[in-house]
Scaffold this motif. Structure first.
Motif: not given
Length: 133
Positions: A69, A76, A96, A103, A107
């Motif tokens: 990610a 996404p 996500f 998400w 992140r």
């Protein structure tokens, strides 16, 4: 108005200027709906609390994929997919979006070098269940 300090995360004081204090216990963010407002609230709460670890609802089998990610090319919508090898129709996925609170939390943790893990019943256990129980 009382002389009490403003609530954390209101934006009245920059996060960098706050003195971090150890929380009395875990900070639980019980978000059940995806949306830009929920995602912003999670981001603000994490910035205010600066936790030592972030735990996300999801299958622990996905832990090894969380670092992806952080890649600038990973954008996404994305999803984790688990399925039974002998029966691919028996599957589960965890989607996500950019506005998913999960998400945002993932992140945030990766950007702040904070450990992030999924916590839930392993997908292998769920997928092992049959109609017979």
């Amino acid at each position: 108005m009382t002389g009490a300090p403003p609530p954390r995360g209101t934006g009245e004081q920059p996060v960098a200027d706050r003195t971090r204090t150890a929380p009395a216990g875990p900070l639980l963010l019980g978000v059940r709906h995806h949306g830009p407002g929920s995602a912003r609230a999670v981001g603000a709460a994490l910035a205010a609390a600066a936790p030592d670890a972030v735990l996300i609802e999801g299958p622990p089998e996905g832990d090894a994929l969380l670092a992806l990610a952080a890649d600038s090319g990973m954008r996404p919508p994305v999803a984790l997919l688990a399925h039974a090898v002998d029966d691919p129709g028996r599957a589960a996925f965890w989607p996500f979006a950019e506005f998913s609170p999960e998400w945002v939390a993932i992140r945030w943790a990766l950007a702040h070098d904070v450990p992030v893990r999924f916590i839930d019943l392993p997908a292998a256990h769920t997928l092992a269940l049959t109609a017979d129980g």
